[in-house]
Design a protein around this motif. Structure first.
Motif, PDB file in Angstrom:
ATOM      1  N   UNK A  84      17.423  -7.765  -6.721  1.00  0.00           N
ATOM      2  CA  UNK A  84      16.595  -7.161  -7.758  1.00  0.00           C
ATOM      3  C   UNK A  84      15.255  -7.885  -7.728  1.00  0.00           C
ATOM      4  N   UNK A  85      14.186  -7.097  -7.687  1.00  0.00           N
ATOM      5  CA  UNK A  85      12.836  -7.654  -7.585  1.00  0.00           C
ATOM      6  C   UNK A  85      11.963  -7.013  -8.653  1.00  0.00           C
ATOM      7  N   UNK A  86      11.200  -7.848  -9.349  1.00  0.00           N
ATOM      8  CA  UNK A  86      10.187  -7.350 -10.282  1.00  0.00           C
ATOM      9  C   UNK A  86       8.874  -8.026  -9.914  1.00  0.00           C
ATOM     10  N   UNK A  87       7.955  -7.273  -9.354  1.00  0.00           N
ATOM     11  CA  UNK A  87       6.646  -7.812  -8.991  1.00  0.00           C
ATOM     12  C   UNK A  87       5.716  -7.724 -10.200  1.00  0.00           C
ATOM     13  N   UNK A  88       4.932  -8.774 -10.394  1.00  0.00           N
ATOM     14  CA  UNK A  88       4.031  -8.825 -11.554  1.00  0.00           C
ATOM     15  C   UNK A  88       2.625  -9.207 -11.119  1.00  0.00           C
ATOM     16  N   UNK A  89       1.698  -8.285 -11.354  1.00  0.00           N
ATOM     17  CA  UNK A  89       0.286  -8.581 -11.125  1.00  0.00           C
ATOM     18  C   UNK A  89      -0.090  -8.710  -9.660  1.00  0.00           C
ATOM     19  N   UNK A  90      -1.328  -9.088  -9.451  1.00  0.00           N
ATOM     20  CA  UNK A  90      -1.904  -9.090  -8.101  1.00  0.00           C
ATOM     21  C   UNK A  90      -1.182 -10.049  -7.170  1.00  0.00           C
ATOM     22  N   UNK A  91      -1.040 -11.292  -7.563  1.00  0.00           N
ATOM     23  CA  UNK A  91      -0.383 -12.255  -6.675  1.00  0.00           C
ATOM     24  C   UNK A  91       1.088 -11.948  -6.502  1.00  0.00           C
ATOM     25  N   UNK A  92       1.673 -11.231  -7.457  1.00  0.00           N
ATOM     26  CA  UNK A  92       3.078 -10.837  -7.325  1.00  0.00           C
ATOM     27  C   UNK A  92       3.262  -9.632  -6.420  1.00  0.00           C
ATOM     28  N   UNK A  93       2.146  -9.020  -6.014  1.00  0.00           N
ATOM     29  CA  UNK A  93       2.231  -7.863  -5.125  1.00  0.00           C
ATOM     30  C   UNK A  93       2.549  -6.570  -5.829  1.00  0.00           C
ATOM     31  N   UNK A  94       2.322  -6.521  -7.146  1.00  0.00           N
ATOM     32  CA  UNK A  94       2.601  -5.290  -7.890  1.00  0.00           C
ATOM     33  C   UNK A  94       1.551  -4.242  -7.539  1.00  0.00           C
ATOM     34  N   UNK A  95       2.026  -3.071  -7.086  1.00  0.00           N
ATOM     35  CA  UNK A  95       1.094  -2.013  -6.708  1.00  0.00           C
ATOM     36  C   UNK A  95       1.083  -0.866  -7.707  1.00  0.00           C
TER      37      UNK A  95
END
Ligand code: AMP
Ligand code: ZN
Length: 115
Positions: A84-95
């Protein structure tokens, strides 16, 4: 948010492959799957990211994790394991700036991301 792609998917304005849904969330197949199972759990309500969750959103946050569990069972990867992955913001790679939980499985994963 009318310009948010996941809000539009929740509203049915953009087609998606729904896997499961609950009162507060929907689960759809990722359009660019990183593994045989790659499902996104998306809250029906627009929240930008984990960073935008408020103290009163604990029930929603918990519901998204339980939804990830249910998706894994539904996809038959609960026993073999999944990520399970939750990307957050720019450095987190959230697109996509609408909170979502990736549920990825069906092959051996390495590293820590969605690759
Ligand atoms: P993230 O990089 O964590 O923001 O993840 C966004 C995910 O949304 C990516 O894995 C994309 O492949 C996926 N995605 C983008 N547009 C769509 C769409 N229309 N339907 C399904 N998945 C999508
Ligand atoms: Zn949205």
């Amino acid at each position: 948010m009318s310009d948010c792609i996941f809000c539009r998917i929740v509203a049915g304005e953009i087609p998606s492959q729904r896997v499961l849904e609950g009162g507060d969330w929907i689960a759809i197949r990722d359009i660019n799957p990183a593994a045989p199972t790659h499902v996104l759990v998306i809250p029906r309500r627009h929240v930008d990211s984990i960073a935008a969750l408020e103290d009163g959103d604990g029930q929603l946050a918990g519901a998204l994790l339980l939804a990830a569990r249910d998706v894994a069972r539904h996809e038959g990867v609960a026993e073999s394991g999944y990520r399970t992955v939750i990307n957050t913001g720019a450095h987190g790679g959230q697109t996509v700036a609408h909170l979502h939980v990736h549920v990825i499985g069906g092959r051996q994963l390495t590293g820590h991301g969605t690759a």
